[in-house]
Design a protein around this motif. Structure first.
Motif, short mmCIF file in Angstrom:
data_model
loop_
_atom_site.label_atom_id
_atom_site.label_comp_id
_atom_site.label_asym_id
_atom_site.label_seq_id
_atom_site.Cartn_x
_atom_site.Cartn_y
_atom_site.Cartn_z
N ALA A 192 12.06 12.18 -19.47
CA ALA A 192 10.96 12.49 -18.89
C ALA A 192 10.44 11.03 -18.01
O ALA A 192 9.76 11.90 -16.51
N VAL A 193 10.25 10.95 -18.41
CA VAL A 193 10.45 9.18 -17.50
C VAL A 193 11.70 9.76 -15.77
O VAL A 193 10.93 9.16 -14.68
N ALA A 194 12.25 9.95 -16.26
CA ALA A 194 13.58 9.77 -15.54
C ALA A 194 13.44 11.64 -14.24
O ALA A 194 12.83 10.94 -13.30
N ALA A 195 12.46 11.71 -15.10
CA ALA A 195 11.97 13.36 -13.53
C ALA A 195 10.84 12.48 -13.12
O ALA A 195 10.71 13.13 -11.82
N HIS A 196 9.69 12.14 -14.20
CA HIS A 196 8.89 11.49 -13.01
C HIS A 196 9.26 10.64 -11.53
O HIS A 196 8.32 10.94 -10.96
N LEU A 197 10.14 9.52 -11.82
CA LEU A 197 10.64 8.90 -11.01
C LEU A 197 11.53 9.33 -10.21
O LEU A 197 11.90 7.70 -9.36
N VAL B 240 11.33 -4.97 -4.72
CA VAL B 240 10.48 -5.18 -4.96
C VAL B 240 9.75 -3.89 -5.15
O VAL B 240 9.28 -3.30 -6.27
N ILE B 241 10.57 -2.85 -5.14
CA ILE B 241 9.94 -1.57 -5.20
C ILE B 241 10.79 -1.24 -6.17
O ILE B 241 10.29 -0.20 -7.29
N ASP B 242 12.11 -1.85 -6.74
CA ASP B 242 12.52 -1.80 -8.47
C ASP B 242 11.79 -2.74 -9.32
O ASP B 242 11.24 -1.68 -10.48
N GLU B 243 10.63 -3.49 -9.17
CA GLU B 243 9.94 -3.85 -9.64
C GLU B 243 8.70 -3.01 -9.80
O GLU B 243 8.55 -2.80 -11.01
N ARG B 244 8.38 -2.78 -9.27
CA ARG B 244 7.37 -1.26 -9.40
C ARG B 244 7.98 -0.14 -9.86
O ARG B 244 6.98 0.05 -11.11
N ARG B 245 8.39 0.29 -9.85
CA ARG B 245 9.25 1.70 -10.53
C ARG B 245 9.49 1.19 -12.35
O ARG B 245 9.47 1.88 -13.24
N LEU B 246 10.26 -0.02 -12.28
CA LEU B 246 10.33 -0.56 -13.51
C LEU B 246 8.95 -1.08 -14.62
O LEU B 246 9.00 -0.47 -15.42
N LEU B 247 8.27 -1.06 -13.85
CA LEU B 247 6.80 -1.50 -14.30
C LEU B 247 6.29 -0.07 -14.45
O LEU B 247 5.68 0.04 -15.73
N GLU B 248 6.57 1.04 -13.48
CA GLU B 248 5.84 2.38 -14.16
C GLU B 248 6.62 2.44 -15.67
O GLU B 248 6.23 3.44 -16.82
N ASP C 189 0.50 -1.44 -0.19
CA ASP C 189 -0.33 0.16 0.38
C ASP C 189 0.51 0.62 -0.40
O ASP C 189 0.38 2.08 -0.64
N ALA C 190 2.23 1.16 1.10
CA ALA C 190 3.13 2.28 1.26
C ALA C 190 3.83 2.64 -0.04
O ALA C 190 3.50 4.05 -1.12
N LEU C 191 3.58 1.54 -0.71
CA LEU C 191 5.12 1.23 -2.33
C LEU C 191 3.80 1.96 -3.29
O LEU C 191 4.23 2.97 -4.84
N GLU C 192 2.23 1.90 -3.01
CA GLU C 192 2.45 1.95 -4.38
C GLU C 192 1.72 4.07 -4.15
O GLU C 192 1.82 4.33 -5.29
N LEU C 193 1.63 4.56 -3.08
CA LEU C 193 1.60 6.07 -2.83
C LEU C 193 3.08 6.73 -3.30
O LEU C 193 3.18 7.87 -3.61
N HIS C 194 3.76 5.31 -2.85
CA HIS C 194 5.27 6.45 -2.76
C HIS C 194 6.34 6.44 -4.10
O HIS C 194 7.43 6.74 -3.49
N PHE C 195 5.78 5.59 -4.65
CA PHE C 195 7.43 4.88 -5.52
C PHE C 195 8.45 5.60 -6.06
O PHE C 195 8.78 5.70 -5.97
N ARG C 196 7.20 6.70 -6.77
CA ARG C 196 8.31 7.82 -7.33
C ARG C 196 9.45 8.19 -7.04
O ARG C 196 10.48 8.42 -7.34
N GLU C 197 9.14 9.24 -5.04
CA GLU C 197 9.81 9.59 -4.59
C GLU C 197 10.73 8.78 -3.72
O GLU C 197 11.65 8.62 -3.19
N GLN C 198 10.20 7.50 -2.92
CA GLN C 198 10.43 7.20 -2.29
C GLN C 198 11.33 5.56 -2.47
O GLN C 198 10.47 4.29 -3.20
#
Length: 319
Positions: free
Chosen positions: A276-281, A254-262, A213-222
């Motif tokens: 643009a992706v680098a800035a977004h993530l 798990v964190i890396d896979e979520r960022r990679l999926l996005e 749940d936390a990862l879904e909310l914060h994977f971009r910046e955390q």
């Protein structure tokens, strides 16, 4: 958005323009199908709806679940830009909101079940919660003790669905829903299919669900494990063990896979640039993102985007 007639199986389909968002498809059963649940077979579905979004195939998302059991042949299907191969005896379960792309069914045969989330009762949804998260497995291989039972239940569900009019409508739907819920619960918690093994301690399972749940909310910046441990109020060691129990890998993976999926979603159908992706993530710069992406996929962001363009061009009319 595609305009379709599920009665005739005909549709006007056009490729989305470059940079357009991935189209979202609502549940559209044949006229007369009651209560948000359609049960058919792979062969009948493709024959009757031969231009749904697979002719030509384009990435899309659905607001509903669908569950496919392959009783013979092989089925190929993209989920979140990864091609999954479903062989005899396996199940494909695609949850609402995931990016998907159909391939021609080829030799695949078996039951095909589509249903809206509201079909399921609240208690069933609670029991299924661990296997409806973003990283829940799409392809399930139930334990042998469950496999034969699950196939029989799916065929009973198909038979009941086709028996519309044999019983009062509310009883007909109650039977269909009960069969569907029993099937999902059995598949979700079969020892070889579940995301959270039954033997995992309850506390670790809870920590892992809160982590998702936390990862879904914060994977971009955390991006660090200790960031999430701090958010959850637990130690890095506790979070790492919870992730290992649930997935067999560490929390960092798990964190890396979520960022990679996005990143795949944005570089592929959405046509974002690597910068643009680098800035977004929230990567330090495009070069750092490029190293991350190449280390995990073996491709540069540009090569991945070019391959996605080539695949889409080859599936467009006239190719």
């Amino acid at each position: 958005m595609m305009v379709s007639s599920r009665q005739t199986g005909r549709a006007e389909v056009s490729a989305p323009p470059a940079g357009a968002p991935i189209p979202l498809y609502d549940f559209q059963p044949p006229v007369g199908t009651p209560y948000g649940l359609e049960v058919t077979t792979i062969e009948d579905f493709f024959a009757n709806h031969d231009a749904w979004p697979w002719s030509p195939p384009h990435p899309c998302r659905a607001t509903f679940h669908y569950l496919i059991h392959v009783t013979s042949g092989v089925l190929h299907h993209d989920v979140d830009h990864i091609t999954r191969t479903v062989t005899q005896g396996q199940w494909l379960w695609v949850r609402p909101g995931h990016t998907l792309c159909f391939h021609p069914p080829g030799t695949a045969r078996g039951p095909f079940i589509l249903f809206e989330p509201t079909v399921l009762r609240a208690e069933t949804v609670r029991l299924l919660a661990p296997v409806t998260s973003h990283d829940a497995p799409a392809v399930l291989t139930p334990h042998p003790d469950d496999a034969h039972w699950a196939e029989r239940t799916a065929l009973q569900l198909l038979d009941e669905h086709r028996a519309l009019g044999r019983r009062p409508l509310d009883l007909h739907h109650a039977l269909r829903r009960s069969l569907l819920e029993a099937l999902l619960l059995r598949l979700a918690h079969s020892p070889s299919a579940t995301t959270l093994p039954p033997a995992a301690p309850d506390r670790r399972a809870t920590v892992y669900r809160r982590f998702l749940d936390a990862l879904e909310l914060h994977f971009r910046e955390q991006h660090r494990v200790d960031d999430y441990a701090r958010l959850l109020g637990c130690s890095v060691r506790t979070l790492t063990r919870a992730a290992q129990d649930a997935t067999g890998t560490g929390a960092r993976q798990v964190i890396d896979e979520r960022r990679l999926l996005e990143a795949r979603r944005l570089l592929g159908p959405a046509r974002w640039t690597a910068r643009a992706v680098a800035a977004h993530l929230v990567f330090p710069d495009a070069a750092d993102f490029g190293r991350f992406f190449r280390n995990h996929t073996g491709l540069t962001p540009a090569a991945y985007a070019a391959r996605a363009d080539q695949q889409e061009s080859s599936s467009s009319p006239g190719h």
